[in-house]
Design a protein around this motif. Structure first.
Motif, PDB file in Angstrom:
ATOM      1  N   THR A 143       0.804  -1.227   0.000  1.00  0.00           N
ATOM      2  CA  THR A 143       0.000   0.000   0.000  1.00  0.00           C
ATOM      3  C   THR A 143       0.838   1.278   0.000  1.00  0.00           C
ATOM      4  O   THR A 143       0.400   2.307  -0.514  1.00  0.00           O
ATOM      5  N   LEU A 144       2.034   1.206   0.565  1.00  0.00           N
ATOM      6  CA  LEU A 144       2.888   2.395   0.646  1.00  0.00           C
ATOM      7  C   LEU A 144       4.041   2.371  -0.354  1.00  0.00           C
ATOM      8  O   LEU A 144       4.754   3.364  -0.497  1.00  0.00           O
ATOM      9  N   GLY A 145       4.250   1.229  -1.011  1.00  0.00           N
ATOM     10  CA  GLY A 145       5.202   1.174  -2.124  1.00  0.00           C
ATOM     11  C   GLY A 145       6.659   1.059  -1.762  1.00  0.00           C
ATOM     12  O   GLY A 145       7.526   1.325  -2.589  1.00  0.00           O
ATOM     13  N   ASP A 146       6.975   0.658  -0.520  1.00  0.00           N
ATOM     14  CA  ASP A 146       8.381   0.502  -0.126  1.00  0.00           C
ATOM     15  C   ASP A 146       8.504  -0.709   0.771  1.00  0.00           C
ATOM     16  O   ASP A 146       7.749  -0.859   1.737  1.00  0.00           O
ATOM     17  N   SER A 147       9.452  -1.590   0.472  1.00  0.00           N
ATOM     18  CA  SER A 147       9.615  -2.824   1.243  1.00  0.00           C
ATOM     19  C   SER A 147      10.440  -2.647   2.508  1.00  0.00           C
ATOM     20  O   SER A 147      10.509  -3.554   3.334  1.00  0.00           O
ATOM     21  N   ASP A 148      11.073  -1.488   2.705  1.00  0.00           N
ATOM     22  CA  ASP A 148      11.942  -1.249   3.853  1.00  0.00           C
ATOM     23  C   ASP A 148      11.109  -0.757   5.031  1.00  0.00           C
ATOM     24  O   ASP A 148      10.543   0.337   4.982  1.00  0.00           O
ATOM     25  N   PRO A 149      11.008  -1.534   6.118  1.00  0.00           N
ATOM     26  CA  PRO A 149      10.164  -1.128   7.248  1.00  0.00           C
ATOM     27  C   PRO A 149      10.642   0.143   7.933  1.00  0.00           C
ATOM     28  O   PRO A 149       9.828   0.859   8.530  1.00  0.00           O
ATOM     29  N   ILE A 153       6.861   5.211   9.940  1.00  0.00           N
ATOM     30  CA  ILE A 153       6.385   6.540  10.322  1.00  0.00           C
ATOM     31  C   ILE A 153       5.236   7.004   9.425  1.00  0.00           C
ATOM     32  O   ILE A 153       4.222   7.495   9.942  1.00  0.00           O
ATOM     33  N   PRO A 154       5.294   6.864   8.089  1.00  0.00           N
ATOM     34  CA  PRO A 154       4.121   7.192   7.278  1.00  0.00           C
ATOM     35  C   PRO A 154       2.877   6.396   7.656  1.00  0.00           C
ATOM     36  O   PRO A 154       1.758   6.906   7.570  1.00  0.00           O
ATOM     37  N   LEU A 155       3.054   5.157   8.098  1.00  0.00           N
ATOM     38  CA  LEU A 155       1.910   4.333   8.454  1.00  0.00           C
ATOM     39  C   LEU A 155       1.314   4.752   9.794  1.00  0.00           C
ATOM     40  O   LEU A 155       0.100   4.957   9.911  1.00  0.00           O
ATOM     41  N   GLY A 156       2.137   4.878  10.812  1.00  0.00           N
ATOM     42  CA  GLY A 156       1.628   5.111  12.162  1.00  0.00           C
ATOM     43  C   GLY A 156       1.597   6.560  12.580  1.00  0.00           C
ATOM     44  O   GLY A 156       1.146   6.860  13.687  1.00  0.00           O
TER      45      GLY A 156
END
Length: 490
Positions: A273-279, A284-287
């Motif tokens: 959904t956010l387009g990047d595999s690096d957690p 930060i964009p997610l939470g």
């Protein structure tokens, strides 16, 4: 009293069997140890890497299949015997590979595999702290900047400090870190499904797939198989510190399968959904700033305990494989020396981190074959009975001396299993055979290695009386798992 303390320390930091009194992890303790191992940054990274090949539904199925099979086989090849005998797994492996064979394995496959994981974890820590700094203090630290290296070195120093204190310190920290990580992981999962509709998640395309959909799914399964097998080098040495077989096997599966799947699902869904595999990029964009920072901080500290657990097991292996050369080296010095190469690799943050899938699958090729050989030897040929004293005897006095200290059957069977893996799937070139889409490469590697070991043992060892395969079972009863006191056990 001083003599008993020396023996107890040797059991904890050396290769002697541990007694019941020295087994410090109960069911809950070992569950948290394994959850702390599982919900390190690599679990989220695995989910992101899976998202590069397949969408959400196929990815979830690949994770369930790969981790269930990989972790299940790995536990049979490590945890069961170490818990039963109270002996770290590399001493037990003398029965399958011989003293010299174990040394070769430890100083090649195991050493470089675990140094690679240690480097990955330290860089993950560095990138996580860098993202926290960027959001909190307005810095602009790139993923491969020197500050990432410096933070990675801080992680290595912290892990070395924890490691020097021993397994009780690891247990204490996991009781704090693992529950926090579990709560944050579930929180991020809820947040993902709150802010993203189910339809959006189902429609999200994989990030970098190949044209063949069946190949993408097979690669995703194989990758997750490799993740399951990747726990093999550390689990036996940790499981010997558990109080009962139940406290070893189920907590390991709960943590390394259950908790891993939850964290991987979060990583996969976030990547899709956010387009990047690096957690360290999407947390930060997610939470949001505060929850994302909290997640990164917890994950960073989890990497410290994961590092300590990995290196604890590996340095036990180095000590017993190194014989007299390493027996006299202080534990703090030995573990510090282990961290030298990971510290050097930290100056090249993207070297392994950006090649994560390649690293996992290459290590999986050899670990799957080792597991096949070990399972065939321990469960089929020896029926779970070992001569514990013979594991510590020297030269021809040991039934596990084989041919000059090397079990040719075990070594060749492992090589054949790895060759079968590479014949079906070459991780370097990504060349595959049609059977790979149906069988993967790890499962045939396990089967080929196991069957080859049975055949070669019957051909090479049993006719010559090597390996103690025909020894009376009453002489092979487990000693460390009985109720004998320390003096009797030693």
């Amino acid at each position: 009293m001083a003599g008993h303390e020396d023996v107890s320390r040797e059991a904890t930091f050396g290769s002697l069997p541990v007694t019941r009194e020295e087994r410090v992890w109960n069911f809950a303790d070992f569950t948290w140890v394994n959850i702390g191992l599982a919900i390190a940054t690599w679990a989220f990274l695995v989910g992101g890497a899976t998202a590069s090949l397949v969408g959400f539904t196929d990815g979830l199925l690949a994770m369930l299949i790969g981790n269930a099979i990989g972790a299940g086989v790995m536990l049979l090849a490590s945890v069961v015997s170490s818990q039963r005998y109270g002996v770290e797994q590399y001493t037990l492996l003398r029965s399958a590979f011989g003293f010299g064979g174990v040394a070769v394995m430890v100083f090649t496959i195991v050493l470089f595999t675990e140094m690679g994981w240690s480097s990955l974890l330290s860089v993950m820590f560095g990138r996580a702290v860098s993202q926290v700094s960027n959001e909190s203090f307005g810095t602009d630290i790139g993923p491969n900047d020197l500050l990432v290296t410096l933070f990675a070195l801080v992680a290595i120093a912290g892990a070395w400090f924890i490691l020097a204190k021993g397994p009780l310190t690891i247990r204490f920290l996991n009781r704090i870190v693992a529950p926090g990580l579990a709560i944050l992981t579930v929180g991020m999962l809820v947040l993902l499904f709150t802010e993203t509709s189910w339809a959006q998640l189902m429609d999200a395309a994989p990030l970098a797939p190949f044209e063949d959909e069946s190949l993408n799914f097979a690669l995703a399964v194989e990758f997750n198989l490799g993740v399951g097998f990747s726990w093999w080098p550390v689990m036996g040495s940790l499981a010997r510190l558990t109080t009962t077989p139940r406290a070893a096997l189920w907590p390991a599966f709960i943590g390394l399968f259950g908790a891993t799947i939850v964290a991987q699902v979060v990583g996969m869904a976030a990547a899709l959904t956010l387009g990047d595999s690096d957690p360290t990029v999407w947390m930060i964009p997610l939470g949001g700033v505060w929850l994302g920072i909290a997640a990164l901080v917890f994950v960073a500290f989890a990497n410290l305990t994961s590092l300590a657990s990995i290196v604890y097991s590996t340095c036990l292996a180095l000590r017993q494989a190194g014989g007299n050369l390493l027996n006299g080296v202080r534990w703090e010095v030995l573990t510090g020396a282990f961290f030298v190469l990971p510290a050097i690799l930290a100056f090249f943050p993207g070297l392994l981190y950006d090649q994560f899938l390649l690293f996992v699958t290459w290590t999986g090729a050899f670990l799957a074959a080792i597991c096949g050989t070990v399972i065939a030897d321990y469960f089929v040929l020896r029926r779970q009975r070992l001569d514990l004293r013979g594991l510590y005897a020297h030269g021809s006095a040991s039934p596990y001396h084989f041919t000059g200290g090397f079990n040719i059957a075990g070594i060749v069977s492992t090589a054949l299993g790895a060759a079968a893996y590479i014949a079906l799937y070459n991780p370097q070139t990504l060349d595959t055979r049609p059977l790979f889409n149906w069988l993967t490469a790890s499962v045939p590697a396990v089967v080929v290695a196991g069957l080859a070991h049975l055949a070669l043992t019957a051909l090479l060892n049993k006719p010559r009386g090597h390996g103690g395969y025909d020894a009376p079972t009453d002489a092979s009863a487990p000693i460390a798992s009985t109720t004998a006191g320390p003096e009797e056990t030693r």
